[in-house]
Every structure is written in structure tokens, then in C-alpha cells.
Design a protein around this motif. Structure first.
Motif, PDB file in Angstrom:
ATOM      1  N   TYR B  10       0.850  -1.183   0.000  1.00 39.16           N
ATOM      2  CA  TYR B  10       0.000   0.000   0.000  1.00 39.16           C
ATOM      3  C   TYR B  10       0.887   1.235   0.000  1.00 39.16           C
ATOM      4  CZ  TYR B  10      -3.525  -3.366   1.500  1.00 39.16           C
ATOM      5  OH  TYR B  10      -4.357  -4.452   1.577  1.00 39.16           O
ATOM      6  N   LEU B  11       0.439   2.235  -0.771  1.00 37.40           N
ATOM      7  CA  LEU B  11       1.210   3.469  -0.882  1.00 37.40           C
ATOM      8  C   LEU B  11       0.231   4.620  -1.028  1.00 37.40           C
ATOM      9  CD1 LEU B  11       4.296   3.763  -1.006  1.00 37.40           C
ATOM     10  CD2 LEU B  11       4.130   3.676  -3.504  1.00 37.40           C
ATOM     11  N   VAL B  12       0.470   5.704  -0.275  1.00 36.53           N
ATOM     12  CA  VAL B  12      -0.346   6.902  -0.412  1.00 36.53           C
ATOM     13  C   VAL B  12       0.594   8.055  -0.763  1.00 36.53           C
ATOM     14  CG1 VAL B  12      -1.956   8.482   0.702  1.00 36.53           C
ATOM     15  CG2 VAL B  12      -2.020   6.050   1.271  1.00 36.53           C
ATOM     16  N   LYS B  13       0.309   8.726  -1.852  1.00 34.87           N
ATOM     17  CA  LYS B  13       1.145   9.825  -2.313  1.00 34.87           C
ATOM     18  C   LYS B  13       0.275  11.040  -2.628  1.00 34.87           C
ATOM     19  CE  LYS B  13       5.113   7.685  -2.261  1.00 34.87           C
ATOM     20  NZ  LYS B  13       6.218   8.154  -1.399  1.00 34.87           N
ATOM     21  N   ARG B  14       0.912  12.179  -2.682  1.00 33.26           N
ATOM     22  CA  ARG B  14       0.196  13.415  -3.009  1.00 33.26           C
ATOM     23  C   ARG B  14       0.330  13.731  -4.497  1.00 33.26           C
ATOM     24  NH1 ARG B  14      -1.815  15.955   1.192  1.00 33.26           N
ATOM     25  NH2 ARG B  14      -0.921  15.642   3.257  1.00 33.26           N
ATOM     26  N   PRO B 109       2.520  -9.511  -5.644  1.00 34.52           N
ATOM     27  CA  PRO B 109       1.305  -9.362  -4.831  1.00 34.52           C
ATOM     28  C   PRO B 109       0.533  -8.077  -5.106  1.00 34.52           C
ATOM     29  CG  PRO B 109       3.245  -8.884  -3.519  1.00 34.52           C
ATOM     30  CD  PRO B 109       3.748  -9.344  -4.837  1.00 34.52           C
ATOM     31  N   GLY B 110       1.118  -7.154  -5.856  1.00 34.33           N
ATOM     32  CA  GLY B 110       0.419  -5.909  -6.180  1.00 34.33           C
ATOM     33  C   GLY B 110       0.733  -4.785  -5.204  1.00 34.33           C
ATOM     34  N   THR B 111       0.656  -3.573  -5.710  1.00 34.14           N
ATOM     35  CA  THR B 111       0.779  -2.367  -4.891  1.00 34.14           C
ATOM     36  C   THR B 111      -0.472  -1.535  -5.109  1.00 34.14           C
ATOM     37  OG1 THR B 111       3.201  -2.258  -5.025  1.00 34.14           O
ATOM     38  CG2 THR B 111       2.040  -0.214  -4.510  1.00 34.14           C
ATOM     39  N   ARG B 112      -1.194  -1.280  -4.020  1.00 38.35           N
ATOM     40  CA  ARG B 112      -2.365  -0.417  -4.145  1.00 38.35           C
ATOM     41  C   ARG B 112      -1.926   1.013  -3.872  1.00 38.35           C
ATOM     42  NH1 ARG B 112      -7.371  -1.225  -5.114  1.00 38.35           N
ATOM     43  NH2 ARG B 112      -7.316  -3.486  -4.767  1.00 38.35           N
ATOM     44  N   LEU B 113      -1.934   1.814  -4.923  1.00 39.01           N
ATOM     45  CA  LEU B 113      -1.483   3.205  -4.844  1.00 39.01           C
ATOM     46  C   LEU B 113      -2.689   4.128  -4.781  1.00 39.01           C
ATOM     47  CD1 LEU B 113       0.732   5.437  -5.102  1.00 39.01           C
ATOM     48  CD2 LEU B 113       0.390   5.299  -7.579  1.00 39.01           C
ATOM     49  N   THR B 114      -2.669   5.014  -3.804  1.00 40.54           N
ATOM     50  CA  THR B 114      -3.677   6.064  -3.698  1.00 40.54           C
ATOM     51  C   THR B 114      -2.987   7.402  -3.846  1.00 40.54           C
ATOM     52  OG1 THR B 114      -5.006   4.714  -2.195  1.00 40.54           O
ATOM     53  CG2 THR B 114      -5.496   7.077  -2.269  1.00 40.54           C
ATOM     54  N   VAL B 115      -3.477   8.223  -4.769  1.00 47.64           N
ATOM     55  CA  VAL B 115      -2.924   9.571  -4.973  1.00 47.64           C
ATOM     56  C   VAL B 115      -3.985  10.575  -4.527  1.00 47.64           C
ATOM     57  CG1 VAL B 115      -1.905  11.204  -6.601  1.00 47.64           C
ATOM     58  CG2 VAL B 115      -1.568   8.745  -6.932  1.00 47.64           C
ATOM     59  N   THR B 116      -3.622  11.393  -3.545  1.00 45.65           N
ATOM     60  CA  THR B 116      -4.621  12.335  -2.994  1.00 45.65           C
ATOM     61  C   THR B 116      -4.321  13.770  -3.411  1.00 45.65           C
ATOM     62  OG1 THR B 116      -3.339  12.623  -0.979  1.00 45.65           O
ATOM     63  CG2 THR B 116      -4.954  10.840  -0.986  1.00 45.65           C
TER      64      THR B 116
END
Lengths: 118, 116
Positions: B10-14, B109-116
Motif C-alpha cells: 500500500y502506498l499513499v502519495k500526493r 502481490p500488487g501495490t495499491r497506490l492512492t494519490v490524494t
């Protein structure tokens, strides 16, 4: 045009019953292969079964079989005796012989979410 | 057993950030792939590499670049992340036969990326 079409976004099946997941494909190649993958909620893609365009027999792998109808360009996955652990996303994919590096690539359908009811 | 690993689950980026997604395989495979998975659209190929420093665009390369400096490692780069790049990213590898059609792609396994 879509190369791989899975028309069932979601399906329910009762535990222990059989279920068929549809897949149609479009190619002008004579030599190609069709694959089915399972993706549980954990996210990993698990290879299930393969059918080559020149294979005369339908592929089978344990409870999985592939109903290959070449003239109709369909490669449906049949799961017999469904189990709760079969609940997952299922993807149909195709590899065409193609030229150069095209033969290295898989094209995927949109997937079918299968839910097995106890 | 073939192992394909991805640097983050999991990754959260701006928005506007530069994002690196790393993939490593341990089977000496020539081919490596980056896919993006979105509901109803299945897996779509972003980029493909068939050798070190070699790459080919897939179906949706816009907004992405890749790097393959070593055979076992394939990086996906989002130069300036945007909200429409919020997705699941899957890496895969395979060997590169000359004639065969049947060979598996092995997935991470995949990376779920969220860009906010």
C-alpha cells in the motif's frame, strides 16, 4: 475492439455446484493461447489452466476445465463442485503468436467476480 | 518457487509527487511487465521489458516511465502523480521463449497506490 470479453461482471454459485465463466476472444492469428487466472482478495494472481489454439482436447486441471469452442472464439472456464475458497476474481487472458515482442504479451479481459454461497 | 516481490503493498502519495514502484524477480526471467488493474477493466499493460535497458510501451504508457538497469529489477515511475493514477499496480515476469506460446507469467502481490 476488445480482444478478450468477459460478459459477467459478477456471479453467484451455490457451494458444491458447477459454474461456467464466459470468455470470448478476438484474434486473426492462427496460433494463440488462452489462459485463466484466479485473483483472491489477497491480490495475487494464480494461474489455473491453459488452452492452445491447436490443442484438440479441452484442457482440464483438477476441478477446472476449459470449454474451448474455436469456431465461436470462446474459452469458457468450468469449475466443478464449487468450494467457498473459489470466491475470487477470475481473468481470461490471451497470448497471440504475433511478431517481434507481441508474442510475449498477455491481453486480459475485464474479469468476473465469483461468489460461492454456503 | 518463482518469486516476484513488489516494494510496497500500500502506498499513499500526493498529487505532483514522483513515485517509484519497484519489482524484483528471482528466476532470471528476461521479460518483466507492469500492469494496472481497475474494476471492470481488468489488467492493462503499461510497459514491458524484454531485456536489461530494453522496454516497449504497452496499452496505457502515458504518465508512466520505466527503468530496467538490472535483469532482476523493473521499476515503474510516475513522474508527477495524479489522482487518476490511483489504482492497483501488478508486476509480472516470465522467461522469453522463442517459439512457445504456453508459458506462465508470474505475478507479484500488487501495490495499491492512492494519490490524494
Amino acid at each position: 475492439a476488445q480482444k478478450i470479453t468477459q460478459t459477467q461482471p459478477g456471479m453467484f454459485v451455490q457451494e458444491k455446484e458447477a459454474v461456467t465463466l464466459d470468455c470470448t476472444y478476438d484474434t486473426s492469428d492462427q496460433s494463440y493461447g488462452l489462459f485463466w487466472y484466479k485473483q483472491p482478495s489477497s491480490g495475487e494472481m494464480i494461474f489455473l489452466i491453459y488452452q492452445g489454439s491447436y490443442d484438440e482436447q479441452n484442457a482440464t486441471e483438477g476441478r477446472y476445465s476449459l470449454n474451448f469452442q474455436k469456431a465461436r472464439k470462446s474459452a469458457n472456464l468450468v469449475i466443478s463442485a464449487s468450494q467457498l475458497g473459489d470466491s475470487a476474481m477470475y481473468f481470461c487472458a490471451m497470448r497471440e503468436r504475433g511478431g517481434n515482442n507481441a508474442g510475449n504479451m498477455l491481453t486480459f479481459g475485464g474479469g468476473t467476480r465469483l461468489m460461492v454461497k454456503p | 518457487d518463482v518469486k516476484v516481490t513488489q516494494s510496497s503493498r500500500y502506498l499513499v502519495k500526493r498529487t505532483g509527487e514522483k513515485v517509484f514502484l519497484e519489482c524484483v524477480q528471482d528466476m532470471d526471467h528476461e521479460n518483466m511487465f507492469w500492469y494496472r488493474q481497475d474494476p471492470g477493466l481488468g489488467l492493462r499493460l503499461i510497459y514491458f521489458s524484454y531485456d536489461v535497458k530494453m522496454k516497449e510501451k504497452g496499452d496505457i504508457p502515458e504518465g508512466y516511465s520505466v527503468s530496467r538497469e538490472k535483469k532482476e529489477r523493473f521499476s515503474l515511475i510516475l513522474e508527477s502523480a495524479s489522482t487518476n493514477q490511483t489504482s492497483m499496480y501488478l508486476c509480472a515476469s516470465s522467461y522469453r521463449p522463442r517459439l512457445a506460446i504456453f508459458y506462465e507469467q508470474y505475478f507479484g502481490p500488487g501495490t495499491r497506490l492512492t494519490v490524494t
